[in-house]
Design a protein around this motif. Structure first.
Motif, PDB file in Angstrom:
ATOM      1  N   GLU A   3       1.082   4.144  -3.126  1.00 18.33           N
ATOM      2  CA  GLU A   3       0.906   5.583  -2.955  1.00 18.33           C
ATOM      3  C   GLU A   3       2.107   6.349  -3.507  1.00 18.33           C
ATOM      4  O   GLU A   3       1.949   7.350  -4.213  1.00 18.33           O
ATOM      5  N   GLN A   4       3.309   5.861  -3.213  1.00 11.69           N
ATOM      6  CA  GLN A   4       4.528   6.503  -3.712  1.00 11.69           C
ATOM      7  C   GLN A   4       4.609   6.403  -5.233  1.00 11.69           C
ATOM      8  O   GLN A   4       5.027   7.351  -5.910  1.00 11.69           O
ATOM      9  N   TYR A   5       4.227   5.259  -5.773  1.00 13.00           N
ATOM     10  CA  TYR A   5       4.257   5.044  -7.216  1.00 13.00           C
ATOM     11  C   TYR A   5       3.327   6.028  -7.928  1.00 13.00           C
ATOM     12  O   TYR A   5       3.713   6.679  -8.898  1.00 13.00           O
ATOM     13  N   VAL A   6       2.091   6.165  -7.418  1.00 12.73           N
ATOM     14  CA  VAL A   6       1.124   7.077  -8.031  1.00 12.73           C
ATOM     15  C   VAL A   6       1.632   8.515  -7.928  1.00 12.73           C
ATOM     16  O   VAL A   6       1.585   9.269  -8.905  1.00 12.73           O
ATOM     17  N   SER A   7       2.133   8.898  -6.754  1.00 13.70           N
ATOM     18  CA  SER A   7       2.658  10.253  -6.575  1.00 13.70           C
ATOM     19  C   SER A   7       3.806  10.526  -7.536  1.00 13.70           C
ATOM     20  O   SER A   7       3.881  11.604  -8.141  1.00 13.70           O
ATOM     21  N   HIS A   8       4.694   9.569  -7.685  1.00 17.24           N
ATOM     22  CA  HIS A   8       5.831   9.730  -8.600  1.00 17.24           C
ATOM     23  C   HIS A   8       5.361   9.902 -10.036  1.00 17.24           C
ATOM     24  O   HIS A   8       5.812  10.801 -10.753  1.00 17.24           O
ATOM     25  N   ARG A   9       4.450   9.033 -10.465  1.00 11.42           N
ATOM     26  CA  ARG A   9       3.955   9.111 -11.848  1.00 11.42           C
ATOM     27  C   ARG A   9       3.273  10.448 -12.116  1.00 11.42           C
ATOM     28  O   ARG A   9       3.448  11.039 -13.180  1.00 11.42           O
ATOM     29  N   LEU A  10       2.505  10.944 -11.149  1.00 14.88           N
ATOM     30  CA  LEU A  10       1.841  12.243 -11.314  1.00 14.88           C
ATOM     31  C   LEU A  10       2.857  13.377 -11.357  1.00 14.88           C
ATOM     32  O   LEU A  10       2.734  14.304 -12.155  1.00 14.88           O
ATOM     33  N   ARG A  11       3.870  13.311 -10.496  1.00 16.24           N
ATOM     34  CA  ARG A  11       4.910  14.338 -10.457  1.00 16.24           C
ATOM     35  C   ARG A  11       5.668  14.389 -11.783  1.00 16.24           C
ATOM     36  O   ARG A  11       5.902  15.459 -12.342  1.00 16.24           O
TER      37      ARG A  11
ATOM     38  N   LYS B 129       0.819  -1.220   0.000  1.00 15.04           N
ATOM     39  CA  LYS B 129       0.000   0.000   0.000  1.00 15.04           C
ATOM     40  C   LYS B 129       0.850   1.267   0.000  1.00 15.04           C
ATOM     41  O   LYS B 129       0.619   2.160  -0.828  1.00 15.04           O
ATOM     42  N   PRO B 130       1.863   1.406   0.872  1.00 15.49           N
ATOM     43  CA  PRO B 130       2.683   2.626   0.828  1.00 15.49           C
ATOM     44  C   PRO B 130       3.440   2.775  -0.495  1.00 15.49           C
ATOM     45  O   PRO B 130       3.597   3.889  -1.008  1.00 15.49           O
ATOM     46  N   GLU B 131       3.880   1.653  -1.053  1.00 18.59           N
ATOM     47  CA  GLU B 131       4.582   1.701  -2.350  1.00 18.59           C
ATOM     48  C   GLU B 131       3.640   2.132  -3.467  1.00 18.59           C
ATOM     49  O   GLU B 131       4.041   2.860  -4.374  1.00 18.59           O
TER      50      GLU B 131
ATOM     51  N   ALA C 267       2.075  17.107 -12.558  1.00 17.17           N
ATOM     52  CA  ALA C 267       1.001  17.487 -11.629  1.00 17.17           C
ATOM     53  C   ALA C 267       1.570  18.335 -10.497  1.00 17.17           C
ATOM     54  O   ALA C 267       2.676  18.089 -10.022  1.00 17.17           O
ATOM     55  N   SER C 268       0.813  19.323 -10.089  1.00 16.05           N
ATOM     56  CA  SER C 268       1.197  20.122  -8.927  1.00 16.05           C
ATOM     57  C   SER C 268       0.141  19.916  -7.851  1.00 16.05           C
ATOM     58  O   SER C 268      -1.051  20.080  -8.078  1.00 16.05           O
ATOM     59  N   GLY C 269       0.572  19.507  -6.688  1.00 18.07           N
ATOM     60  CA  GLY C 269      -0.365  19.235  -5.606  1.00 18.07           C
ATOM     61  C   GLY C 269      -0.901  17.820  -5.664  1.00 18.07           C
ATOM     62  O   GLY C 269      -0.630  17.060  -6.591  1.00 18.07           O
ATOM     63  N   GLU C 270      -1.652  17.491  -4.642  1.00 15.90           N
ATOM     64  CA  GLU C 270      -2.226  16.149  -4.542  1.00 15.90           C
ATOM     65  C   GLU C 270      -3.501  16.067  -5.384  1.00 15.90           C
ATOM     66  O   GLU C 270      -4.323  16.967  -5.361  1.00 15.90           O
ATOM     67  N   ILE C 271      -3.639  14.986  -6.099  1.00 20.87           N
ATOM     68  CA  ILE C 271      -4.821  14.769  -6.931  1.00 20.87           C
ATOM     69  C   ILE C 271      -5.703  13.681  -6.322  1.00 20.87           C
ATOM     70  O   ILE C 271      -6.915  13.814  -6.275  1.00 20.87           O
ATOM     71  N   PHE C 272      -5.082  12.610  -5.825  1.00 21.84           N
ATOM     72  CA  PHE C 272      -5.824  11.509  -5.215  1.00 21.84           C
ATOM     73  C   PHE C 272      -5.827  11.683  -3.695  1.00 21.84           C
ATOM     74  O   PHE C 272      -4.784  11.889  -3.095  1.00 21.84           O
ATOM     75  N   THR C 273      -6.981  11.585  -3.093  1.00 26.83           N
ATOM     76  CA  THR C 273      -7.090  11.653  -1.634  1.00 26.83           C
ATOM     77  C   THR C 273      -6.541  10.352  -1.040  1.00 26.83           C
ATOM     78  O   THR C 273      -6.467   9.324  -1.740  1.00 26.83           O
ATOM     79  N   PRO C 274      -6.154  10.343   0.241  1.00 19.93           N
ATOM     80  CA  PRO C 274      -5.693   9.093   0.860  1.00 19.93           C
ATOM     81  C   PRO C 274      -6.698   7.946   0.734  1.00 19.93           C
ATOM     82  O   PRO C 274      -6.298   6.818   0.405  1.00 19.93           O
TER      83      PRO C 274
END
Length: 97
Positions: free
Chosen positions: A43-51, A39-41, A55-62
């Motif tokens: 989240e990190q994977y999605v954040s990395h792909r968006l970055r 699960k943490p990986e 993307a600027s800022g969070e797009i997906f909520t927790p």
């Protein structure tokens, strides 16, 4: 000497385990198997792909990221598809999150 890199889904490993392909399998010098992400990986994977996509800022909520992990079982290919569909749905509803 010719070098070939094989990349595939788990079925490729099963295919290479066949007896009639043992000569090919014996010539493979290195193997790496990517396990599903935790699960943490995820989240990190999605954040990395968006970055990387700009993307600027969070797009997906927790909770949305938790659902992405639950639905995809941590498989990167499926994570990509689920997030793509979620982004498309958000776009059609003109919402950012």
């Amino acid at each position: 000497m010719l070098q070939i890199i094989l990349i595939g889904q788990p079925e490729l490993r099963e295919l290479l385990d066949r007896t009639d392909l043992r000569q090919l399998a014996q010539r493979i010098t290195g193997r790496y198997h990517l396990n599903p992400l935790a699960k943490p990986e995820t989240e990190q994977y999605v954040s990395h792909r968006l970055r990387v996509a700009g993307a600027s800022g969070e797009i997906f909520t927790p909770p949305a990221l938790a659902e992405v992990h639950r639905v995809s079982s941590g498989v990167p290919r499926v994570i990509n598809v689920v997030c793509d569909r979620a982004l498309l749905g958000a776009y059609t509803e003109d919402t950012r999150r």
